[in-house]
Scaffold this motif. Structure first.
Motif, PDB file in Angstrom:
ATOM      1  N   SER A  29     -30.258  46.171   6.919  1.00  0.00           N
ATOM      2  CA  SER A  29     -29.333  47.231   7.223  1.00  0.00           C
ATOM      3  C   SER A  29     -30.099  48.714   7.063  1.00  0.00           C
ATOM      4  O   SER A  29     -30.604  48.849   5.751  1.00  0.00           O
ATOM      5  CB  SER A  29     -27.920  47.578   6.621  1.00  0.00           C
ATOM      6  N   VAL A  30     -30.009  49.605   7.900  1.00  0.00           N
ATOM      7  CA  VAL A  30     -30.550  50.931   7.804  1.00  0.00           C
ATOM      8  C   VAL A  30     -29.785  51.779   7.625  1.00  0.00           C
ATOM      9  O   VAL A  30     -28.957  51.913   9.099  1.00  0.00           O
ATOM     10  CB  VAL A  30     -31.927  51.047   8.814  1.00  0.00           C
ATOM     11  N   ARG A  31     -29.569  52.832   7.039  1.00  0.00           N
ATOM     12  CA  ARG A  31     -28.647  54.079   7.125  1.00  0.00           C
ATOM     13  C   ARG A  31     -29.569  55.195   7.170  1.00  0.00           C
ATOM     14  O   ARG A  31     -30.410  55.267   6.178  1.00  0.00           O
ATOM     15  CB  ARG A  31     -27.544  53.996   6.074  1.00  0.00           C
ATOM     16  N   THR A  60     -41.195  42.200   3.426  1.00  0.00           N
ATOM     17  CA  THR A  60     -42.434  42.512   4.144  1.00  0.00           C
ATOM     18  C   THR A  60     -41.737  43.705   5.132  1.00  0.00           C
ATOM     19  O   THR A  60     -42.189  44.845   5.286  1.00  0.00           O
ATOM     20  CB  THR A  60     -43.228  42.079   4.818  1.00  0.00           C
ATOM     21  N   CYS A  61     -40.872  43.258   6.105  1.00  0.00           N
ATOM     22  CA  CYS A  61     -40.102  43.833   7.133  1.00  0.00           C
ATOM     23  C   CYS A  61     -39.395  45.334   6.377  1.00  0.00           C
ATOM     24  O   CYS A  61     -39.561  46.280   6.822  1.00  0.00           O
ATOM     25  CB  CYS A  61     -39.052  43.201   7.741  1.00  0.00           C
ATOM     26  N   LYS A  62     -38.831  44.999   5.163  1.00  0.00           N
ATOM     27  CA  LYS A  62     -38.055  46.026   4.459  1.00  0.00           C
ATOM     28  C   LYS A  62     -39.281  47.293   4.091  1.00  0.00           C
ATOM     29  O   LYS A  62     -38.885  48.362   4.379  1.00  0.00           O
ATOM     30  CB  LYS A  62     -37.519  45.493   3.251  1.00  0.00           C
ATOM     31  N   GLU A  63     -40.171  46.804   3.665  1.00  0.00           N
ATOM     32  CA  GLU A  63     -41.572  47.786   3.188  1.00  0.00           C
ATOM     33  C   GLU A  63     -41.794  48.448   4.199  1.00  0.00           C
ATOM     34  O   GLU A  63     -41.906  50.077   4.351  1.00  0.00           O
ATOM     35  CB  GLU A  63     -42.520  46.994   2.456  1.00  0.00           C
ATOM     36  N   LEU A  64     -42.050  47.840   5.430  1.00  0.00           N
ATOM     37  CA  LEU A  64     -42.383  48.354   6.811  1.00  0.00           C
ATOM     38  C   LEU A  64     -41.444  49.711   7.219  1.00  0.00           C
ATOM     39  O   LEU A  64     -42.247  50.398   7.632  1.00  0.00           O
ATOM     40  CB  LEU A  64     -42.403  47.212   7.803  1.00  0.00           C
ATOM     41  N   LEU A  65     -40.206  49.199   7.254  1.00  0.00           N
ATOM     42  CA  LEU A  65     -39.212  50.128   7.712  1.00  0.00           C
ATOM     43  C   LEU A  65     -39.317  51.430   6.673  1.00  0.00           C
ATOM     44  O   LEU A  65     -39.157  52.427   7.311  1.00  0.00           O
ATOM     45  CB  LEU A  65     -37.979  49.475   7.660  1.00  0.00           C
ATOM     46  N   GLU A  66     -39.416  51.272   5.528  1.00  0.00           N
ATOM     47  CA  GLU A  66     -39.313  52.235   4.490  1.00  0.00           C
ATOM     48  C   GLU A  66     -40.413  53.133   4.935  1.00  0.00           C
ATOM     49  O   GLU A  66     -40.251  54.317   4.607  1.00  0.00           O
ATOM     50  CB  GLU A  66     -39.260  51.589   3.113  1.00  0.00           C
ATOM     51  N   GLU A  67     -41.649  52.442   4.987  1.00  0.00           N
ATOM     52  CA  GLU A  67     -42.744  53.322   5.451  1.00  0.00           C
ATOM     53  C   GLU A  67     -42.719  54.063   6.631  1.00  0.00           C
ATOM     54  O   GLU A  67     -42.967  55.168   6.390  1.00  0.00           O
ATOM     55  CB  GLU A  67     -44.064  52.063   5.722  1.00  0.00           C
ATOM     56  N   TYR A  68     -42.138  53.500   7.622  1.00  0.00           N
ATOM     57  CA  TYR A  68     -41.893  54.188   8.917  1.00  0.00           C
ATOM     58  C   TYR A  68     -40.797  55.265   8.619  1.00  0.00           C
ATOM     59  O   TYR A  68     -41.279  56.595   9.048  1.00  0.00           O
ATOM     60  CB  TYR A  68     -41.282  53.329   9.971  1.00  0.00           C
ATOM     61  N   LEU A  69     -39.939  55.169   8.111  1.00  0.00           N
ATOM     62  CA  LEU A  69     -38.934  56.065   7.684  1.00  0.00           C
ATOM     63  C   LEU A  69     -39.614  57.298   7.062  1.00  0.00           C
ATOM     64  O   LEU A  69     -39.017  58.600   7.185  1.00  0.00           O
ATOM     65  CB  LEU A  69     -37.497  55.520   7.053  1.00  0.00           C
ATOM     66  N   TYR A  81     -32.797  58.155   3.727  1.00  0.00           N
ATOM     67  CA  TYR A  81     -32.609  56.889   4.479  1.00  0.00           C
ATOM     68  C   TYR A  81     -32.340  55.741   3.307  1.00  0.00           C
ATOM     69  O   TYR A  81     -32.632  55.792   2.197  1.00  0.00           O
ATOM     70  CB  TYR A  81     -33.676  56.617   5.432  1.00  0.00           C
ATOM     71  N   ASN A  82     -31.780  54.712   3.985  1.00  0.00           N
ATOM     72  CA  ASN A  82     -31.454  53.745   2.804  1.00  0.00           C
ATOM     73  C   ASN A  82     -31.625  52.464   3.886  1.00  0.00           C
ATOM     74  O   ASN A  82     -31.076  52.061   4.565  1.00  0.00           O
ATOM     75  CB  ASN A  82     -29.947  53.765   2.466  1.00  0.00           C
ATOM     76  N   VAL A  83     -32.470  51.492   3.110  1.00  0.00           N
ATOM     77  CA  VAL A  83     -32.935  50.308   3.735  1.00  0.00           C
ATOM     78  C   VAL A  83     -32.363  49.051   2.545  1.00  0.00           C
ATOM     79  O   VAL A  83     -32.690  48.965   1.752  1.00  0.00           O
ATOM     80  CB  VAL A  83     -34.345  49.929   4.034  1.00  0.00           C
ATOM     81  N   THR A  84     -31.589  48.151   3.194  1.00  0.00           N
ATOM     82  CA  THR A  84     -30.968  47.399   2.493  1.00  0.00           C
ATOM     83  C   THR A  84     -31.213  45.629   2.891  1.00  0.00           C
ATOM     84  O   THR A  84     -30.840  45.546   4.032  1.00  0.00           O
ATOM     85  CB  THR A  84     -29.456  47.200   2.023  1.00  0.00           C
ATOM     86  N   ALA A  85     -31.627  44.891   2.335  1.00  0.00           N
ATOM     87  CA  ALA A  85     -32.069  43.496   3.034  1.00  0.00           C
ATOM     88  C   ALA A  85     -30.961  42.713   2.293  1.00  0.00           C
ATOM     89  O   ALA A  85     -30.456  42.760   1.229  1.00  0.00           O
ATOM     90  CB  ALA A  85     -33.264  42.887   2.666  1.00  0.00           C
ATOM     91  N   ASN A  86     -30.192  41.866   3.185  1.00  0.00           N
ATOM     92  CA  ASN A  86     -29.050  40.873   2.537  1.00  0.00           C
ATOM     93  C   ASN A  86     -29.699  39.929   1.559  1.00  0.00           C
ATOM     94  O   ASN A  86     -29.028  39.409   0.849  1.00  0.00           O
ATOM     95  CB  ASN A  86     -28.628  40.338   3.680  1.00  0.00           C
ATOM     96  N   SER A  87     -30.985  39.520   1.801  1.00  0.00           N
ATOM     97  CA  SER A  87     -31.565  38.733   1.140  1.00  0.00           C
ATOM     98  C   SER A  87     -31.744  39.203  -0.541  1.00  0.00           C
ATOM     99  O   SER A  87     -31.666  38.529  -1.443  1.00  0.00           O
ATOM    100  CB  SER A  87     -32.956  38.186   1.272  1.00  0.00           C
ATOM    101  N   GLU A  88     -31.718  40.600  -0.752  1.00  0.00           N
ATOM    102  CA  GLU A  88     -31.759  41.203  -2.017  1.00  0.00           C
ATOM    103  C   GLU A  88     -30.298  40.951  -2.625  1.00  0.00           C
ATOM    104  O   GLU A  88     -30.417  40.622  -3.917  1.00  0.00           O
ATOM    105  CB  GLU A  88     -31.816  42.722  -1.783  1.00  0.00           C
ATOM    106  N   MET A  89     -29.286  40.836  -1.984  1.00  0.00           N
ATOM    107  CA  MET A  89     -28.016  40.367  -2.623  1.00  0.00           C
ATOM    108  C   MET A  89     -28.067  39.138  -2.878  1.00  0.00           C
ATOM    109  O   MET A  89     -27.593  38.450  -4.066  1.00  0.00           O
ATOM    110  CB  MET A  89     -26.922  40.598  -1.482  1.00  0.00           C
ATOM    111  N   LEU A  90     -28.766  38.140  -2.212  1.00  0.00           N
ATOM    112  CA  LEU A  90     -28.689  36.751  -2.570  1.00  0.00           C
ATOM    113  C   LEU A  90     -29.624  36.666  -3.888  1.00  0.00           C
ATOM    114  O   LEU A  90     -29.521  35.915  -4.572  1.00  0.00           O
ATOM    115  CB  LEU A  90     -29.323  35.801  -1.387  1.00  0.00           C
ATOM    116  N   ASP A  91     -30.855  37.633  -3.938  1.00  0.00           N
ATOM    117  CA  ASP A  91     -31.553  37.493  -5.025  1.00  0.00           C
ATOM    118  C   ASP A  91     -30.744  37.670  -6.339  1.00  0.00           C
ATOM    119  O   ASP A  91     -31.002  37.207  -7.354  1.00  0.00           O
ATOM    120  CB  ASP A  91     -32.638  38.452  -4.989  1.00  0.00           C
TER     121      ASP A  91
END
Lengths: 392, 242
Positions: A60-62, A228-237, A247-257
């Motif tokens: 998710s990206v906000r 990787t995707c999350k980092e890519l998004l953060e770089e771009y933003l 901006y805020n980028v959250t990966a669901n997998s982090e919650m899983l972690d």
């Protein structure tokens, strides 16, 4: 050495009751380590599975757009198109506070929002009836919608009946083109997973009276790539905003972690508690071995008078303690495995004893025998043969 | 015997000025108060004395169960007086066959296993161990009963098993501590006759007893009193002073 094992088995066998009671502590300790660890593991994998079905591949990206620095839908799609090797889907999210009406009936808890045609895939939903939102709908800003099973059954009675009907969203008439499959098999309730209305995001921005879209959902092709995707998004933003507060980028997998981490901690804690019972069992072994040494003082004296050295006596008692606790360990493993299966079936999860839990608890029980058997054995070895012979 | 050098010319046992002193509170108890004697191979010696005379202390020292406070003890030419625990264990195992008043058989082992014990600790391989133990049981006439447990035997039979155990390791010295103390007169006689027979076959026997009539069965008598020797001589001379 072999002789010592035979002797140990003989001694254990000739004191069946006492040996069993000594083992009981080890049995309970080992079994509880295995049961607790296996059940927590089984529970964990069940939770992880259900979490995975909830979309661990989602990011998710906000955004907080400023007049000088902003990212709009076209920018986001441009980014997405550049990385189709990593991203599977993208959808803007435009949430609306809306009341759904059909004639006199109304629903005001429904989650209403505007999304892209890929949102259905992102959520992993299937359609019960009708069609999905199309790219053409988005371009043309068509007032059409896909609704949840609850909305369809509340307002129209059935998914089939809802098709081509009209729902009023904050006064605007939308045509129902599709109904999603029921998601929650147990509860069908207001505000639940089946209480939603999706419309093209282009029309949603119009309803919200703001062209600014600040929320997006990406889905990755491979769950392993999410970081990787999350980092890519953060770089771009960061390129655009130059400020990571915007901006805020959250990966669901982090919650899983973090969930995994918590469960791991719980597992270690329960294992630790069970481990304490193993320790107590070890003290029990020591206690019994001390009694055994005292009881067999005369035997030790006879053996020493016939030429048994300290090491020989030592070995005899340490091996006896180790054999006792390893037999207890093996019984405990079998018991633990059986109870794990039964308990797993009862609470409806697949719980199998992990090789690690079996290995650790077995070696711990052997170790306990060796460590707690050492002190009594040492006492036996140091007995003076004269005193030992004199004892009755 | 394997591992132990025996000089045939030397006496088997040589005690030189042996003291064993215990501290009982403030009091000093001299259980052995300057004891010296030698015993040659092939002798049958009775060490006689009342309870508290110090004969048990002597038996412990001769049997390498204990070391003296001072003095020297040579067994087969080796100085035993300042050996470590494990060295003493080896000496006991290789050179001494014990016969105890209470037989001291292990109740959970059968006769064969009991007789095998000294051989086990000597590291004799299993097959040879069994053969030698059976041969030893045969000498005391209990070969057929090798599978029995000690509790299934009479006192006299148990003492014969303990003799078989003492003989199994082929020791230089047989040390008998009140061997007839727990037996009736008929079985006592049997055991004594057996010890005599062993002596006739060339075995050195030292027997500890409080009973003069038992001591009379030996060839030489050493009498202990208050930690000192007050008689050491031929059994005939001993009979004369009684």
């Amino acid at each position: 050495m072999l002789q010592s094992f035979k002797l140990a088995l003989k001694s254990i066998w000739s004191n069946k009751m006492r040996s069993f009671l000594t083992m009981l502590g080890i049995i309970i300790g080992v079994a509880s380590v295995i049961i607790l660890v296996s059940i927590v593991n089984g529970y964990m994998s069940t939770v992880v599975e259900s979490f995975a079905s909830m979309g661990v591949n989602r990011i998710s990206v906000r955004l907080t757009n400023l007049s000088t620095r902003s990212v709009n839908v076209d920018d986001m799609y441009e980014f997405y198109d550049e990385h189709t090797d990593l991203f599977a889907q993208l959808s803007p999210n435009v949430s609306l506070n809306a009341v759904l009406k059909k004639g006199e009936d109304s629903l005001d808890m429904s989650s209403v929002g505007g999304y892209s045609e890929q949102y259905l895939d992102i959520m992993g939903y299937e359609l019960e009836a009708g069609r999905n939102i199309s790219y053409a709908d988005i371009v043309a800003r068509n007032k059409i919608c896909v609704i949840g099973y609850y909305v369809a059954s509340q307002l129209f009675g059935s998914p089939q009946a809802a098709l081509d009907q009209t729902i009023k969203v904050n006064g605007y008439a939308f045509t129902v083109v599709g109904v999603a499959e029921r998601q929650d098999e147990e509860d069908l309730e207001e505000g639940g997973t089946d209480d939603f209305l999706w419309m093209p995001y282009s029309i949603a921005t119009k309803l919200s009276r703001s062209a600014d879209i600040t929320s997006y959902t990406f889905a990755t092709i491979d769950t392993d790539d999410t970081s990787t995707c999350k980092e890519l998004l953060e770089e771009y933003l960061y390129e655009v905003y130059k400020d990571d507060d915007l901006y805020n980028v959250t990966a669901n997998s982090e919650m899983l972690d973090s969930l995994n981490e918590q469960i791991g901690m719980m597992s270690a804690m329960l294992g630790g508690i069970a481990g304490i019972s193993l320790l107590v069992a070890g003290v029990g072994v020591m206690n019994i071995m001390l009694v055994s040494v005292t009881e067999r003082t005369r035997e030790i004296g006879i053996r020493k008078s016939l030429g048994a050295k300290r090491g020989t006596i030592m070995q005899q008692f340490v091996i006896e303690a180790a054999v006792t606790s390893s037999i207890g360990g093996i019984i405990g493993i079998v018991l633990g495995a059986v109870v794990t299966q039964l308990a797993g079936n009862m609470i409806g999860i697949t719980a199998t004893p992990t090789p690690a839990a079996v290995l650790v608890s077995f070696s711990v029980s052997v170790g306990i025998g060796l460590i707690f058997g050492y002190m009594p054995a040492n006492r036996a070895a140091k007995l003076n043969p004269i005193d030992a012979l004199r004892s009755e | 015997m394997a591992g132990v050098k025996i000089d045939e010319g030397q006496p088997l046992i040589e005690l030189r000025d042996i003291y064993k002193i215990y501290q009982m509170g403030d009091e000093e108890v001299r259980a052995s108060d300057g004891v010296s004697f030698t015993i040659n191979r092939g002798e049958f010696v009775a060490i006689v004395g009342k309870s508290g005379s110090g004969k048990s202390t002597l038996m412990n020292i001769i049997g390498a169960l204990d070391v003296p406070t001072s003095g020297e003890y040579y067994l087969g030419g080796e100085d035993v007086s300042d050996m470590t625990d494990d060295e003493l264990a080896e000496i006991r195992n290789k050179m001494i066959g014990f016969i105890f008043q209470q037989y001291n058989l292990l109740p959970k082992l059968n006769l064969l296993e009991n007789v095998e014990l000294p051989l086990l600790y000597a590291g004799v391989p299993a097959q040879e161990r069994k053969e030698r133990a059976l041969a030893s049981l045969d000498r005391v006439g209990l070969k057929e009963k090798w599978k029995n447990m000690p509790s299934q035997l009479s006192g006299g039979q148990q003492q014969r098993v303990s003799i078989a155990r003492a003989l199994a390791g082929d020791p230089s010295l047989i040390l008998a501590d009140e061997p007839t103390g727990a037996l009736d007169s008929r079985t006592s006689r049997e055991v004594l006759n057996f010890l005599k027979k062993l002596n006739d076959e060339g075995n050195t026997i030292v027997m500890i007893t409080h009973d003069n009539s038992i001591a009379m069965e030996a060839k030489r008598v050493i009498r202990v009193h208050d930690g000192k020797i007050n008689f050491d001589g031929d059994v005939k001379d001993y009979a004369a002073i009684l």
